[in-house]
Scaffold this motif. Structure first.
Motif, PDB file in Angstrom:
ATOM      1  N   GLY A 174       0.823  -1.201   0.000  1.00 43.02           N
ATOM      2  CA  GLY A 174       0.000   0.000   0.000  1.00 43.02           C
ATOM      3  C   GLY A 174       0.850   1.240   0.000  1.00 43.02           C
ATOM      4  O   GLY A 174       1.960   1.249   0.508  1.00 43.02           O
ATOM      5  N   GLY A 175       0.314   2.328  -0.560  1.00 41.68           N
ATOM      6  CA  GLY A 175       0.985   3.622  -0.547  1.00 41.68           C
ATOM      7  C   GLY A 175      -0.007   4.680  -0.131  1.00 41.68           C
ATOM      8  O   GLY A 175      -1.170   4.635  -0.508  1.00 41.68           O
ATOM      9  N   ASP A 176       0.427   5.637   0.642  1.00 43.69           N
ATOM     10  CA  ASP A 176      -0.497   6.655   1.121  1.00 43.69           C
ATOM     11  C   ASP A 176      -1.032   7.515  -0.008  1.00 43.69           C
ATOM     12  O   ASP A 176      -2.195   7.887  -0.033  1.00 43.69           O
ATOM     13  N   GLU A 177      -0.156   7.849  -0.961  1.00 47.65           N
ATOM     14  CA  GLU A 177      -0.575   8.703  -2.072  1.00 47.65           C
ATOM     15  C   GLU A 177      -0.074   8.115  -3.380  1.00 47.65           C
ATOM     16  O   GLU A 177       0.938   8.543  -3.917  1.00 47.65           O
ATOM     17  N   PRO A 178      -0.760   7.078  -3.908  1.00 45.49           N
ATOM     18  CA  PRO A 178      -0.320   6.458  -5.158  1.00 45.49           C
ATOM     19  C   PRO A 178      -0.230   7.488  -6.274  1.00 45.49           C
ATOM     20  O   PRO A 178      -1.087   8.363  -6.403  1.00 45.49           O
ATOM     21  N   VAL A 179       0.822   7.347  -7.074  1.00 55.43           N
ATOM     22  CA  VAL A 179       1.011   8.235  -8.216  1.00 55.43           C
ATOM     23  C   VAL A 179       0.760   7.449  -9.482  1.00 55.43           C
ATOM     24  O   VAL A 179       1.384   6.422  -9.716  1.00 55.43           O
ATOM     25  N   ALA A 180      -0.146   7.895 -10.291  1.00 55.66           N
ATOM     26  CA  ALA A 180      -0.501   7.152 -11.498  1.00 55.66           C
ATOM     27  C   ALA A 180       0.615   7.206 -12.513  1.00 55.66           C
ATOM     28  O   ALA A 180       1.190   8.260 -12.771  1.00 55.66           O
ATOM     29  N   SER A 196      10.143   6.687 -17.252  1.00 52.46           N
ATOM     30  CA  SER A 196       9.894   7.626 -16.155  1.00 52.46           C
ATOM     31  C   SER A 196       9.162   6.992 -14.981  1.00 52.46           C
ATOM     32  O   SER A 196       9.029   7.614 -13.932  1.00 52.46           O
ATOM     33  N   THR A 197       8.682   5.766 -15.144  1.00 51.06           N
ATOM     34  CA  THR A 197       7.955   5.094 -14.070  1.00 51.06           C
ATOM     35  C   THR A 197       8.512   3.686 -13.884  1.00 51.06           C
ATOM     36  O   THR A 197       9.303   3.179 -14.700  1.00 51.06           O
ATOM     37  N   ILE A 198       8.052   3.010 -12.846  1.00 51.70           N
ATOM     38  CA  ILE A 198       8.492   1.641 -12.578  1.00 51.70           C
ATOM     39  C   ILE A 198       7.928   0.657 -13.592  1.00 51.70           C
ATOM     40  O   ILE A 198       8.392  -0.474 -13.674  1.00 51.70           O
ATOM     41  N   CYS A 199       6.959   1.090 -14.385  1.00 51.73           N
ATOM     42  CA  CYS A 199       6.289   0.147 -15.293  1.00 51.73           C
ATOM     43  C   CYS A 199       7.106  -0.183 -16.531  1.00 51.73           C
ATOM     44  O   CYS A 199       6.994  -1.283 -17.078  1.00 51.73           O
ATOM     45  N   LEU A 200       7.944   0.753 -17.008  1.00 54.05           N
ATOM     46  CA  LEU A 200       8.770   0.532 -18.199  1.00 54.05           C
ATOM     47  C   LEU A 200       7.937  -0.010 -19.357  1.00 54.05           C
ATOM     48  O   LEU A 200       8.274  -1.013 -19.981  1.00 54.05           O
ATOM     49  N   ARG A 201       6.866   0.702 -19.664  1.00 58.77           N
ATOM     50  CA  ARG A 201       5.927   0.253 -20.691  1.00 58.77           C
ATOM     51  C   ARG A 201       6.378   0.688 -22.073  1.00 58.77           C
ATOM     52  O   ARG A 201       6.665   1.858 -22.314  1.00 58.77           O
ATOM     53  N   GLN A 255       0.786  -0.893  -6.590  1.00 57.93           N
ATOM     54  CA  GLN A 255       2.075  -1.566  -6.816  1.00 57.93           C
ATOM     55  C   GLN A 255       3.188  -0.607  -6.429  1.00 57.93           C
ATOM     56  O   GLN A 255       3.215   0.543  -6.870  1.00 57.93           O
ATOM     57  N   THR A 256       4.111  -1.077  -5.613  1.00 55.87           N
ATOM     58  CA  THR A 256       5.188  -0.240  -5.099  1.00 55.87           C
ATOM     59  C   THR A 256       6.533  -0.757  -5.557  1.00 55.87           C
ATOM     60  O   THR A 256       6.815  -1.958  -5.465  1.00 55.87           O
ATOM     61  N   GLY A 257       7.387   0.138  -6.034  1.00 62.19           N
ATOM     62  CA  GLY A 257       8.734  -0.224  -6.453  1.00 62.19           C
ATOM     63  C   GLY A 257       9.718  -0.092  -5.316  1.00 62.19           C
ATOM     64  O   GLY A 257       9.399   0.389  -4.220  1.00 62.19           O
ATOM     65  N   LEU A 258      10.953  -0.513  -5.579  1.00 63.05           N
ATOM     66  CA  LEU A 258      11.979  -0.495  -4.551  1.00 63.05           C
ATOM     67  C   LEU A 258      12.261   0.909  -4.040  1.00 63.05           C
ATOM     68  O   LEU A 258      12.610   1.096  -2.885  1.00 63.05           O
ATOM     69  N   ARG A 259      12.133   1.904  -4.875  1.00 60.98           N
ATOM     70  CA  ARG A 259      12.440   3.273  -4.482  1.00 60.98           C
ATOM     71  C   ARG A 259      11.218   4.020  -3.957  1.00 60.98           C
ATOM     72  O   ARG A 259      11.248   5.228  -3.789  1.00 60.98           O
ATOM     73  N   GLY A 260      10.156   3.304  -3.709  1.00 63.85           N
ATOM     74  CA  GLY A 260       8.972   3.920  -3.131  1.00 63.85           C
ATOM     75  C   GLY A 260       7.976   4.453  -4.130  1.00 63.85           C
ATOM     76  O   GLY A 260       6.898   4.914  -3.743  1.00 63.85           O
ATOM     77  N   SER A 261       8.301   4.412  -5.418  1.00 67.15           N
ATOM     78  CA  SER A 261       7.345   4.859  -6.431  1.00 67.15           C
ATOM     79  C   SER A 261       6.159   3.905  -6.455  1.00 67.15           C
ATOM     80  O   SER A 261       6.317   2.692  -6.315  1.00 67.15           O
ATOM     81  N   THR A 262       4.987   4.445  -6.620  1.00 71.13           N
ATOM     82  CA  THR A 262       3.801   3.602  -6.643  1.00 71.13           C
ATOM     83  C   THR A 262       2.930   3.909  -7.848  1.00 71.13           C
ATOM     84  O   THR A 262       2.956   5.010  -8.396  1.00 71.13           O
ATOM     85  N   VAL A 263       2.158   2.916  -8.249  1.00 70.95           N
ATOM     86  CA  VAL A 263       1.123   3.101  -9.260  1.00 70.95           C
ATOM     87  C   VAL A 263      -0.171   2.551  -8.672  1.00 70.95           C
ATOM     88  O   VAL A 263      -0.148   1.613  -7.871  1.00 70.95           O
ATOM     89  N   PRO A 264      -1.298   3.128  -9.025  1.00 72.23           N
ATOM     90  CA  PRO A 264      -2.563   2.700  -8.430  1.00 72.23           C
ATOM     91  C   PRO A 264      -2.992   1.329  -8.932  1.00 72.23           C
ATOM     92  O   PRO A 264      -2.429   0.790  -9.887  1.00 72.23           O
TER      93      PRO A 264
END
Length: 298
Positions: free
Chosen positions: A23-29, A67-72, A107-116
């Motif tokens: 979980g993340g308090d403020e997920p960033v899309a 720019s995100t953990i998704c690497l899409r 979903q949370t990455g190692l560096r704390g980045s999150t996606v909803p």
């Protein structure tokens, strides 16, 4: 057994892609790729949502959003499917490292980045959904194949990985993945009851016979690793059927194009920013996946 990424063995790759369902308090899309236009030529589908992990996101297949953990990738199979259907609007929330749990939890990455949660992209008016998930559940590929590569160095002519997993109940693992995939389908159906739902399987990654330096396993572990990948596909197929979704088979479609093939569609152990992340789909595999999805749709 601790790394939650699909088919990753190196520590540098783990730092790049590792993610978990925390979980993340403020997920960033993460920005989603959108293509097509509702005002263009009409098609059978207006709103297409793609859910998935790295085998849908296709990390480092150019061009890739880093720019995100998704690497899409901008030319992954959902993008290619939408491109072939003018007038269909795509929302692609596939994300490298995603588990089925990340459909309903951030979903949370190692560096704390999150996606909803990926399910947030599914609306009542969504009429087409593809799902490509399951391989990261239970740490299946990362745990099994990651450990296989490590053990292979100590006993290159034996089957150390197969032997080390002799006491692990893989059938129970596959049953849980089956249940998880069915749960994802039902969550989609609840939010978009009129949507057509396609569950996309995984490609042939490990050769049915033979070996190669690009997939450094012990000689006796190739057959074991191939059985694990086939077991995953069987579990994903069963989950789709259990929930009443259609299944898109990539296993047969990609036969003869594994990592060790003369014409591989899956990248080997060397990451290339110009081709793909190690042990992940190449552009040709994504093209084949798009063709399989479009054939099912039509």
């Amino acid at each position: 057994m601790r790394r939650p990424l699909l088919l990753l063995a190196g520590a540098c790759l783990l730092c790049l892609l590792a993610a978990c369902a925390e979980g993340g308090d403020e997920p960033v899309a993460a920005p989603a790729r959108t293509t097509g236009s509702p005002a263009a030529a009409p098609t059978d589908y207006d709103q297409y949502v793609a859910l998935g992990d790295s085998y849908t996101a296709a990390p480092l297949v150019p061009p890739t959003d880093t720019s995100t953990i998704c690497l899409r990738s901008g030319v992954n199979y959902p993008a290619l499917v939408a491109e072939a259907m003018p007038g269909t609007e795509l929302t692609d929330v596939s994300c490298s490292g995603a588990q089925t749990a990340n459909v309903t939890t951030p979903q949370t990455g190692l560096r704390g980045s999150t996606v909803p949660p990926q399910i947030n992209a599914v609306r009542r008016g969504t009429d087409l959904v593809t799902i490509g998930l399951g391989g990261n559940d239970e740490h299946l590929f990362a745990g099994v194949l990651g450990q296989c590569m490590e053990l292979g160095r100590s006993d290159p002519t034996g089957a150390p990985c197969r032997d080390s997993f002799a006491d692990r109940d893989l059938e129970s693992t596959f049953l849980r993945i089956h249940s998880n995939v069915a749960g994802v389908v039902r969550a989609v159906q609840e939010r978009a009851p009129d949507a057509r739902v396609l569950v996309v399987g995984y490609p042939h990654i490990v050769p049915a016979s033979g070996s190669c330096d690009l997939l450094p396993l012990a000689a006796g572990d190739y057959a074991f690793a191939e059985r694990v990948t086939q077991g995953l596909n069987d579990a994903v197929r069963a989950g789709a059927a259990d929930a009443g979704a259609e299944y898109v088979d990539l296993w047969e479609r990609t036969a003869g194009h594994d990592i060790c093939a003369a014409d591989p569609w899956i990248n080997g152990r060397i990451t290339s920013a110009e081709r793909a992340l190690a042990y992940h789909p190449l552009a040709a595999e994504q093209e084949a996946a798009a063709e399989a999805v479009l054939k099912q749709i039509r």
